[in-house]
Design a protein around this motif. Structure first.
Motif: not given
Length: 156
Positions: A129-148
């Motif tokens: 939410r609120g991100a723009t093109v080129g931004d990187t967001r880190t998400v913590t999921l049950p399978s682990g942390t991912r950087s998108l």
């Protein structure tokens, strides 16, 4: 606050409600009425199955009725700021392994992960939410942390 839903999602909910109420339910009621007139109901499969199916339909109609009252239609095409990720955005992402995926942020009633439609309140959607093109967001999921990384944003 009510839950957001796209116009297509709202149309699908209404269509399901209408189909159950005007087509399926009357057909089952007719079958149950016919079966009840045949006498002994204890071993009458049409009667027993019909009553069971009628209860299932009534439960689903009650659920759909509550959902229809609890949602607010938000048209993604009317989003004034198309440079940021908000409800209804279709987002192309790349993870650390350069695997690309396209997700659309929709209401909980219309989400389908296999089709790339994720609910607005999921961990990935909240992180985007609120991100723009080129931004990187880190998400913590049950399978682990991912950087998108956000590669593209569009509103259909």
């Amino acid at each position: 606050m009510t839950d957001p839903i796209t116009p297509a999602g709202m149309a699908a909910l209404r269509a399901r409600y209408t189909h159950l109420f005007t087509t399926e339910r009357p057909a089952i009621v007719e079958t149950v009425s016919w079966a009840a007139g045949n006498g002994d109901r204890s071993e009458n499969g049409d009667y027993i199955y019909g009553r069971k199916r009628l209860r299932e339909i009534d439960r689903e109609l009650a659920h759909l009725s509550k959902r229809l009252a609890a949602v607010t239609v938000i048209d993604p095409a009317g989003q004034p700021d198309r440079t940021r990720i908000f409800f209804g955005a279709t987002v192309t992402l790349a993870d650390e392994d350069d695997q690309h995926q396209t997700l659309t942020l929709v209401g909980a009633d219309e989400s389908d992960a296999h089709a790339g439609r994720i609910a607005w309140n999921t961990p990935i959607a909240r992180a985007l939410r609120g991100a723009t093109v080129g931004d990187t967001r880190t998400v913590t999921l049950p399978s682990g942390t991912r950087s998108l990384e956000i590669l593209a944003i569009r509103y259909d």
